[in-house]
Write a protein that holds these residues in place. Structure first.
Motif, mmCIF file in Angstrom:
data_model
loop_
_atom_site.group_PDB
_atom_site.id
_atom_site.type_symbol
_atom_site.label_atom_id
_atom_site.label_comp_id
_atom_site.label_asym_id
_atom_site.label_seq_id
_atom_site.Cartn_x
_atom_site.Cartn_y
_atom_site.Cartn_z
ATOM 1 N N LEU A 196 0.796 -1.290 -0.018
ATOM 2 C CA LEU A 196 0.035 0.045 0.129
ATOM 3 C C LEU A 196 0.779 1.027 0.123
ATOM 4 O O LEU A 196 0.632 2.290 -0.673
ATOM 5 C CB LEU A 196 -0.959 -0.063 1.180
ATOM 6 C CG LEU A 196 -2.429 -0.660 0.980
ATOM 7 C CD1 LEU A 196 -3.357 -0.807 2.106
ATOM 8 C CD2 LEU A 196 -3.014 -0.015 -0.058
ATOM 9 N N ASN A 200 -4.703 5.820 2.989
ATOM 10 C CA ASN A 200 -4.511 4.371 3.194
ATOM 11 C C ASN A 200 -5.708 4.004 4.216
ATOM 12 O O ASN A 200 -6.514 3.279 4.390
ATOM 13 C CB ASN A 200 -3.394 4.015 4.115
ATOM 14 C CG ASN A 200 -2.168 3.472 3.473
ATOM 15 O OD1 ASN A 200 -2.734 2.628 2.395
ATOM 16 N ND2 ASN A 200 -1.409 3.225 3.856
ATOM 17 N N GLU A 201 -6.042 4.883 5.295
ATOM 18 C CA GLU A 201 -7.239 4.661 6.271
ATOM 19 C C GLU A 201 -8.591 4.900 5.722
ATOM 20 O O GLU A 201 -9.436 3.959 5.744
ATOM 21 C CB GLU A 201 -7.273 6.073 7.390
ATOM 22 C CG GLU A 201 -5.890 5.704 8.213
ATOM 23 C CD GLU A 201 -5.849 7.385 9.067
ATOM 24 O OE1 GLU A 201 -6.836 8.066 8.923
ATOM 25 O OE2 GLU A 201 -4.790 7.357 9.788
ATOM 26 N N LEU A 248 -9.406 1.680 3.208
ATOM 27 C CA LEU A 248 -9.907 0.448 3.959
ATOM 28 C C LEU A 248 -11.355 0.695 4.116
ATOM 29 O O LEU A 248 -12.141 -0.076 4.132
ATOM 30 C CB LEU A 248 -8.936 0.106 5.241
ATOM 31 C CG LEU A 248 -9.555 -1.051 5.919
ATOM 32 C CD1 LEU A 248 -9.594 -2.090 4.950
ATOM 33 C CD2 LEU A 248 -8.639 -1.218 7.177
ATOM 34 N N LEU A 303 -4.436 -5.414 3.143
ATOM 35 C CA LEU A 303 -4.744 -5.168 4.223
ATOM 36 C C LEU A 303 -5.529 -6.378 4.736
ATOM 37 O O LEU A 303 -6.515 -6.794 4.283
ATOM 38 C CB LEU A 303 -5.389 -3.980 4.646
ATOM 39 C CG LEU A 303 -4.442 -2.408 4.427
ATOM 40 C CD1 LEU A 303 -5.463 -1.291 4.455
ATOM 41 C CD2 LEU A 303 -3.494 -2.599 5.519
ATOM 42 N N GLU A 304 -5.384 -6.617 6.200
ATOM 43 C CA GLU A 304 -5.892 -7.780 6.681
ATOM 44 C C GLU A 304 -7.575 -7.832 6.432
ATOM 45 O O GLU A 304 -7.918 -8.782 6.243
ATOM 46 C CB GLU A 304 -5.290 -8.060 8.125
ATOM 47 C CG GLU A 304 -6.118 -9.231 8.865
ATOM 48 C CD GLU A 304 -5.560 -9.435 10.354
ATOM 49 O OE1 GLU A 304 -6.248 -10.368 10.790
ATOM 50 O OE2 GLU A 304 -5.092 -8.245 10.745
ATOM 51 N N TYR A 337 -9.659 -6.270 4.547
ATOM 52 C CA TYR A 337 -10.045 -6.622 3.253
ATOM 53 C C TYR A 337 -9.720 -7.902 2.887
ATOM 54 O O TYR A 337 -10.989 -8.497 2.167
ATOM 55 C CB TYR A 337 -9.115 -5.303 2.520
ATOM 56 C CG TYR A 337 -9.499 -5.377 0.952
ATOM 57 C CD1 TYR A 337 -10.783 -4.822 0.439
ATOM 58 C CD2 TYR A 337 -8.489 -5.994 0.125
ATOM 59 C CE1 TYR A 337 -10.853 -4.854 -1.061
ATOM 60 C CE2 TYR A 337 -8.741 -6.181 -1.185
ATOM 61 C CZ TYR A 337 -9.970 -5.515 -1.664
ATOM 62 O OH TYR A 337 -10.154 -5.548 -2.900
ATOM 63 N N SER A 348 -2.081 -11.963 4.526
ATOM 64 C CA SER A 348 -2.025 -10.669 3.887
ATOM 65 C C SER A 348 -0.762 -10.172 4.446
ATOM 66 O O SER A 348 -0.216 -10.386 5.480
ATOM 67 C CB SER A 348 -3.177 -10.121 4.111
ATOM 68 O OG SER A 348 -3.268 -9.632 5.681
ATOM 69 N N GLY A 396 -0.853 -7.020 5.177
ATOM 70 C CA GLY A 396 -1.070 -6.170 6.406
ATOM 71 C C GLY A 396 -1.157 -6.777 7.768
ATOM 72 O O GLY A 396 -0.808 -6.429 8.870
ATOM 73 N N GLU A 397 -1.359 -8.228 7.569
ATOM 74 C CA GLU A 397 -1.408 -9.071 9.136
ATOM 75 C C GLU A 397 -0.069 -9.448 9.436
ATOM 76 O O GLU A 397 0.354 -9.334 10.645
ATOM 77 C CB GLU A 397 -2.149 -9.961 8.937
ATOM 78 C CG GLU A 397 -2.402 -10.907 10.082
ATOM 79 C CD GLU A 397 -3.506 -12.200 10.005
ATOM 80 O OE1 GLU A 397 -3.540 -12.823 11.186
ATOM 81 O OE2 GLU A 397 -3.989 -12.278 9.016
ATOM 82 N N GLU A 408 3.051 -8.446 8.063
ATOM 83 C CA GLU A 408 3.898 -7.224 7.864
ATOM 84 C C GLU A 408 4.917 -7.932 7.112
ATOM 85 O O GLU A 408 6.391 -7.561 7.241
ATOM 86 C CB GLU A 408 4.560 -6.888 9.236
ATOM 87 C CG GLU A 408 3.232 -6.276 9.927
ATOM 88 C CD GLU A 408 3.678 -5.732 11.503
ATOM 89 O OE1 GLU A 408 4.707 -5.996 11.943
ATOM 90 O OE2 GLU A 408 2.838 -4.787 12.088
#
Length: 218
Positions: free
Chosen positions: A51, A71-72, A75, A114-115, A117, A136, A138-139, A141
Motif C-alpha cells: 500500500l 490508506n485509512e 480500507l 490489508l488484513e 480487506y 496478507s 497487512g497482517e 507485515e
C-alpha cells in the motif's frame, strides 16, 4: 492452491472506481490533497504492490500525511461499499473454487492487501468458507509477496502447491518458493510481460480445472 485476491478472484475495478472517488473527495474536504483526482488506471495498475508503494505511485505529489490518510480511507470505504453490495467476483470463481475443494485441493488466499480487506472480500462474497487460510501483508507485515508465501507454506507444512495470480509479484512469489505458477490474464490492467515465467496462463478462471486434469494425467 494459493490465490492472489485482486485481479484474480475479485474484479477490483468494480469496487475501486467508487472507492477512489470517495477517498479523494474526503482528502479534498480535509485539505490534504487539492490536485485533481488521479486516473483510476493508475490505482488499478498498482494493485499487487504494498500500500505504501501504491500511494507513492498514485499521488507522488501528495504529502506523507495525505498518503497515510488515503490508506485509512481506502480500507474504510472499501469495507463500507462491500457491505453495501458493491464489487463482484470474476465469473465462475465460486463454482470453480467449490469444485477444487470437492476434489480435495487445499485453498488459501495470499495478498499484499490489508488484513480486514483480504478476509472480508471472500466472506462478503460467499466464498470465505472455501479457504483454509487468509494471508496478507497487512497482517504478517511482510515486505514481499515471496516472503508471505514462504511463511504460509512453512506454517501449513506444504511442500507442493500452485501459485495463482495476475501480477509479476505473484509469479516471483511462486518461482522463489518452487511452486507451479498460473498467471491470470483476464483482469485487463497488467503490464506487458508481467506474467513471463508462469508455467501456464489462463484467460478464464475455470481453465484451472482443465490444467488440474492435465496435471493429473501427466
Amino acid at each position: 492452491m494459493l490465490f492472489d485476491l485482486d485481479g484474480t478472484l475479485f474484479k477490483t475495478e468494480s469496487l475501486l472506481v467508487t472507492v477512489q472517488r470517495r477517498v479523494f473527495e474526503t482528502l479534498r474536504e480535509e485539505g490534504l490533497y487539492t490536485e485533481p483526482e488521479p486516473p483510476i488506471e493508475r490505482l488499478l495498475g498498482s494493485l499487487g504492490m504494498l500500500l505504501d508503494h501504491i500511494w507513492l505511485r498514485v499521488m507522488p505529489d501528495g504529502s506523507t500525511e495525505a498518503r497515510q490518510r488515503a490508506n485509512e480511507l481506502l480500507l474504510q470505504y472499501e469495507l463500507e461499499e462491500l457491505e453495501a453490495g458493491v464489487g463482484e467476483l470474476y465469473e465462475w470463481v465460486p463454482e470453480t473454487l467449490r469444485t477444487l475443494k470437492e476434489r480435495g485441493i487445499r485453498l488459501f488466499v495470499a495478498s499484499n492487501g490489508l488484513e480486514s480487506y483480504v478476509k472480508e472480500v471472500p466472506r462478503l462474497r460467499g466464498i470465505g468458507d472455501l479457504f483454509e487460510g487468509f494471508y496478507s501483508a497487512g497482517e504478517y507485515e511482510t515486505a514481499t509477496k515471496a516472503e508471505l508465501v514462504r511463511l504460509l507454506l512453512e506454517k501449513h507444512g506444504i511442500r507442493s502447491a500452485w501459485m495463482i495470480g495476475d501480477r509479476s509479484s505473484d509469479v516471483d512469489a511462486g518461482l522463489r518458493n518452487g511452486l507451479f505458477v498460473v498467471g491470470c490474464d483476464y483482469a485487463g490492467f497488467r503490464k506487458e510481460g508481467e506474467l513471463d515465467g508462469s508455467g501456464a496462463v489462463i484467460r478464464e478462471f475455470p481453465e484451472l480445472l482443465t490444467l488440474l486434469d492435465a496435471a493429473a494425467e501427466a
